[in-house]
Structures are given as C-alpha cells and as structure tokens.
Scaffold this active site. Structure first.
Site, PDB file in Angstrom:
ATOM      1  N   CYS A 229     -14.601 -62.603 -60.975  1.00 43.19           N
ATOM      2  CA  CYS A 229     -13.420 -63.430 -61.191  1.00 43.19           C
ATOM      3  C   CYS A 229     -12.178 -62.813 -60.431  1.00 43.19           C
ATOM      4  O   CYS A 229     -11.203 -62.190 -60.967  1.00 43.19           O
ATOM      5  CB  CYS A 229     -12.888 -63.348 -62.766  1.00 43.19           C
ATOM      6  SG  CYS A 229     -14.270 -63.763 -63.821  1.00 43.19           S
ATOM      7  N   ALA A 230     -12.367 -63.037 -59.307  1.00 36.90           N
ATOM      8  CA  ALA A 230     -11.551 -62.163 -58.194  1.00 36.90           C
ATOM      9  C   ALA A 230     -10.152 -62.456 -58.090  1.00 36.90           C
ATOM     10  O   ALA A 230      -9.041 -61.652 -57.828  1.00 36.90           O
ATOM     11  CB  ALA A 230     -12.095 -62.375 -56.681  1.00 36.90           C
ATOM     12  N   GLY A 233      -7.362 -61.156 -55.564  1.00 35.05           N
ATOM     13  CA  GLY A 233      -8.045 -60.306 -54.870  1.00 35.05           C
ATOM     14  C   GLY A 233      -7.640 -58.826 -54.973  1.00 35.05           C
ATOM     15  O   GLY A 233      -8.130 -57.822 -54.187  1.00 35.05           O
ATOM     16  N   GLY A 234      -6.708 -58.412 -55.854  1.00 35.78           N
ATOM     17  CA  GLY A 234      -6.161 -57.080 -55.879  1.00 35.78           C
ATOM     18  C   GLY A 234      -7.439 -56.006 -56.351  1.00 35.78           C
ATOM     19  O   GLY A 234      -7.555 -55.057 -55.340  1.00 35.78           O
ATOM     20  N   LYS A 235      -8.595 -56.351 -57.036  1.00 38.16           N
ATOM     21  CA  LYS A 235      -9.356 -55.595 -57.313  1.00 38.16           C
ATOM     22  C   LYS A 235     -10.689 -55.483 -56.192  1.00 38.16           C
ATOM     23  O   LYS A 235     -11.148 -54.424 -55.960  1.00 38.16           O
ATOM     24  CB  LYS A 235     -10.069 -55.752 -58.641  1.00 38.16           C
ATOM     25  CG  LYS A 235      -8.968 -55.381 -59.698  1.00 38.16           C
ATOM     26  CD  LYS A 235      -9.598 -55.823 -61.078  1.00 38.16           C
ATOM     27  CE  LYS A 235      -8.450 -55.896 -62.060  1.00 38.16           C
ATOM     28  NZ  LYS A 235      -7.355 -56.956 -61.844  1.00 38.16           N
ATOM     29  N   ASP A 253     -14.192 -66.951 -57.356  1.00 41.61           N
ATOM     30  CA  ASP A 253     -13.181 -67.809 -58.178  1.00 41.61           C
ATOM     31  C   ASP A 253     -13.227 -69.100 -58.302  1.00 41.61           C
ATOM     32  O   ASP A 253     -14.066 -69.693 -56.994  1.00 41.61           O
ATOM     33  CB  ASP A 253     -11.803 -67.292 -57.541  1.00 41.61           C
ATOM     34  CG  ASP A 253     -10.636 -67.249 -58.788  1.00 41.61           C
ATOM     35  OD1 ASP A 253     -10.582 -66.061 -59.573  1.00 41.61           O
ATOM     36  OD2 ASP A 253      -9.978 -68.194 -59.173  1.00 41.61           O
ATOM     37  N   ASP A 300     -13.698 -59.091 -64.388  1.00 39.91           N
ATOM     38  CA  ASP A 300     -12.518 -59.014 -65.041  1.00 39.91           C
ATOM     39  C   ASP A 300     -12.002 -60.305 -65.622  1.00 39.91           C
ATOM     40  O   ASP A 300     -11.509 -61.083 -64.923  1.00 39.91           O
ATOM     41  CB  ASP A 300     -11.401 -58.690 -63.964  1.00 39.91           C
ATOM     42  CG  ASP A 300     -10.039 -58.528 -64.386  1.00 39.91           C
ATOM     43  OD1 ASP A 300      -9.748 -58.408 -65.785  1.00 39.91           O
ATOM     44  OD2 ASP A 300      -8.982 -58.490 -63.615  1.00 39.91           O
ATOM     45  N   CYS A 351      -7.505 -57.562 -69.504  1.00 40.79           N
ATOM     46  CA  CYS A 351      -6.133 -57.031 -69.909  1.00 40.79           C
ATOM     47  C   CYS A 351      -5.681 -57.675 -71.159  1.00 40.79           C
ATOM     48  O   CYS A 351      -4.586 -57.879 -71.150  1.00 40.79           O
ATOM     49  CB  CYS A 351      -5.246 -57.512 -68.549  1.00 40.79           C
ATOM     50  SG  CYS A 351      -5.123 -59.139 -68.291  1.00 40.79           S
TER      51      CYS A 351
END
Length: 416
Positions: A229-230, A233-235, A253, A300, A351
């Site tokens: 679940c990009a 794309g931070g991770k 995504d 995520d 989160c």
C-alpha cells in the site's frame, strides 16, 4: 488584531473541512488559491486558527456554549491571547465576555472525559477501554499538540551528520531523533522543501515512527520486496535505500495519482530499483503473478489514521466505518502473505491506535495461517541499533511516550 474578515474566513474554512471528506491541508490549499487577496500573515493566521479549532473543538464548544463554528473560532481566539474587547472590535456579536469568564473559572478536571480529551465520544470510549483513563488522557493531550518536522536522511547520498551540518549551514539547524538512526527533527515548522539539501535528495520529510517500519522489514540487497500500500512512496524510498539501490521494490497502490507523486521523489533520491504498479484491488492479476516469489512485504494498511491526529486533527471528526476498514485490512493481509517465498517476511503496520485494526487483525490472521509465526520486535530493534524496548512482540509507538505519531507494526515470517 484580527480583521473582521479573518474571523469569518476561519469559520468558513472550518465549515468546509468539517463538511467534506477532503483532507484539511488540501482544503486549505484550495481555499487560499481562491482567496489570493489574503497575504502571507493572513493565511498564516487563518490556518493556525483553523487547526487550533480542529484540535480543541470539544473544549471550545463547551466554552462557547455553542457548536456554531463562528462561536468556536471566537472561543479559540479568546483562549489564545485575544481579549473580549479586541474580539468585539472585529465585529463579533456573540457573548465574548461570557466565554472569557467561563474559561477563567472552569476546572477542566470536572468535565466529561471526551471534552477534556477533545475527542469524539466513540474514540474517547475506545481509548479509555484500551488504555485506562489516565493513560488515555495523556495520549489524547499529546495527540492534540502539533507534531515536529521529522526528516529521514537518504543514506544513499549522505550520512546523518553530513545532512545535519548541511541543513545548519542553510539556516535550518536540526537535532537527531532518538530512535531512528537516520532521523533528524526540527521542533518548529520551517520551509525545508526550499533548501538545496532537499532538492539534492539528501532527505525526505517523514515521521520518525514511520521510519522504523522499513527497519522492521530488514530488507537485504538484491531481494524482491513489495510495498503493498505504497501511497506516495515514503516507505518505498526508505526500503530502496536500505537495499542500496539493488534488487527490486514493487510499489503497489490502487490510485495511480498517488504513485505519480513518487516519480519525482525517486529521481531526487537517486533510486532506480523501484517499479510502480497500479492495482485494482488486492487480488489483481498483477499481484497474483508474484505469488510465492517475494522475499519481503510491507503492508502499511489503510486505517482510521487515529495515530496521526497531531498532523491531521480533522480525521477525528470524520465518520469512520471501522467494520469496513477491518474487513479491508484482513483481505489485504491475506493477499500480501500469499506473495511470500518460504522463509519470507511480512510487516503488518497501521497508523491506528485501535486494537480492532491491530492486534485483532493479526490474531485472526495467525489463527487461519499456521505457517506464519511472529518475530519479536525487540529482536529486530536490537539488530537495527534502535534503542527502544518493547514489552510485547509488536512495535507499538505512542506520541505521549515516544514523541512520534501512533504506530503499530508486527513482523510475521513464513516457515521454511
């Protein structure tokens, strides 16, 4: 002193945010684009006021004796440095003096928990049940504070101390983060995106807690890894850097527009080991053709976002279909697990603060997938030189304890 138009502007923008599903930051961008006559200071005043009202809404409604948004804005100003007289001079016709008196004489500890915590009833009750009153209140108070600006240094281009020195030279001194070995932090908001350091790809803005998720995955060079679940794309960027720009990182995504935002970030970071894949759903054929071939997967998962209220206080006032979310989380976790080779690793993360989206999801998964076992977070953190101690098997980050956003992550490995 606030101009009359700004009092009404803040109330108007607050109404838009609470009345629509568009995130607050995007609503603000759109509002200010259509109000180009507002100067920088006016925009700053309105933005700060609106975010303050979103954070303190329950308390402000109590002080105002009203849920009318103009009264809520007035109550915010009266409890943040404005006098009743100054507010009356802006053209406000409500009971400013009565609000001041209520705020002055009220003992907050006598108020219902949800009002003290500035939370909607449904979330307040869940946090009380999960954490107990004292810790739930400490957590809520931390969630109602603005977050710092955290940055992750791109280790492909610089060491942390080098990036820190460069930022200081540009007038943006930072401190190192306590947990992430590549993190930097500024306590105040600053235009770091305008720095040469950012434009050269030496860092990305990313909460310290979020930085730990890729470390939990422990990706290795030359592996095949999926960020299921990009989003933007931070991770993905962090995973690619941890792999030293080798192997392949698939960024999945369901929204192509989100993945489009990853392209300039990849160029800036100097990464070319990432493949972006837009999928229709978790059982898309482009997902299924990788079944049994992947070394590591990060999930995520889409969630309530309740751990990010420091940054996104509007979330708590939106309707959340928890049953629908948890169903989606279970489906994504099961589909992502099918991608792994024997011995492969999956990190399930959210989160969210809520047990229903975290422990309950993992328990249900393990009950139906005996080929998986949990790798204790503490073992991984020691290997990654993260000085955090966790009492359970999962990584659980909370803003009042760790000064990060709220995160949950558990590492699952498929048996050989």
């Amino acid at each position: 002193m606030a101009k009359p138009i700004l009092l009404h502007s803040a109330a108007e923008l607050l109404q838009r945010i609470l009345g629509e599903k568009i995130p607050a930051d995007r609503q603000m961008e759109g509002y200010f684009r259509t109000h180009r006559d507002m100067g920088v200071r006016d925009r700053g005043f309105v933005a700060e006021t609106v975010y303050g009202c979103l954070r303190e809404r329950r308390w402000l409604e109590h002080i105002a004796g009203s849920a009318l948004l103009l009264d809520v804005v007035a109550a915010y100003l009266l409890t943040h440095g404005y006098s009743a007289r100054a507010l009356e001079e802006t053209g406000f016709r409500g009971d400013a003096r009565g609000m001041v008196e209520r705020a002055r004489t009220l003992d907050k500890t006598t108020l219902p928990f949800a009002i003290q915590a500035n939370l909607p009833d449904w979330l307040a009750e869940r946090l009380r049940a999960q954490f107990g009153d004292a810790e739930a209140l400490a957590l809520a108070l931390a969630l109602n504070q603005p977050a710092p600006v955290d940055m992750r240094v791109n280790t492909l281009k610089a060491k942390r101390d080098e990036a820190q020195a460069r930022l200081a030279q540009e007038g943006f001194p930072c401190e190192v983060t306590p947990w992430s070995p590549s993190g930097l932090r500024r306590r105040d908001r600053a235009p770091v995106f305008k720095t040469h350091c950012f434009k050269e790809g030496l860092f990305e803005v990313q909460d310290e807690g979020s930085q730990l998720l890729a470390l939990m995955l422990e990706p290795r060079r030359q592996e095949m890894v999926v960020d299921f679940c990009a989003g933007a794309g931070g991770k993905t960027l962090h995973i690619g850097a941890l792999m030293a720009n080798t192997g392949t990182v698939y960024a999945f995504d369901v929204l192509a527009k989100r993945l489009e935002k990853l392209k300039p970030r990849l160029r800036r970071a100097g990464l070319n080991n990432v493949r972006m894949v837009t999928i229709s759903h978790e059982r898309d054929a482009r997902v299924q053709r990788l079944e049994g071939k992947i070394d590591r997967v990060l999930v995520d998962a889409p969630c309530s976002g309740t751990g990010t209220l420091r940054r996104n206080p509007d979330i708590k006032w939106r309707d959340i279909n928890l049953a629908e979310l948890t169903d989606t989380q279970q489906r994504i976790l099961a589909a992502a697990a099918g991608l792994l080779k024997p011995g492969g690793r999956l990190v399930y993360a959210t989160c969210s603060l809520l047990k229903e989206e975290n422990e309950d999801i993992v328990e249900k998964f393990l009950a139906t997938h005996p080929e998986f076992h949990v790798v204790p977070a503490s073992e991984i953190l020691v290997r990654r030189h993260v000085p955090l101690s966790m009492t359970g098997d999962a990584l659980r980050l909370l803003p009042h304890l760790h000064q990060t956003d709220g995160f949950y992550a558990v590492t699952l490995e498929r048996k050989q």
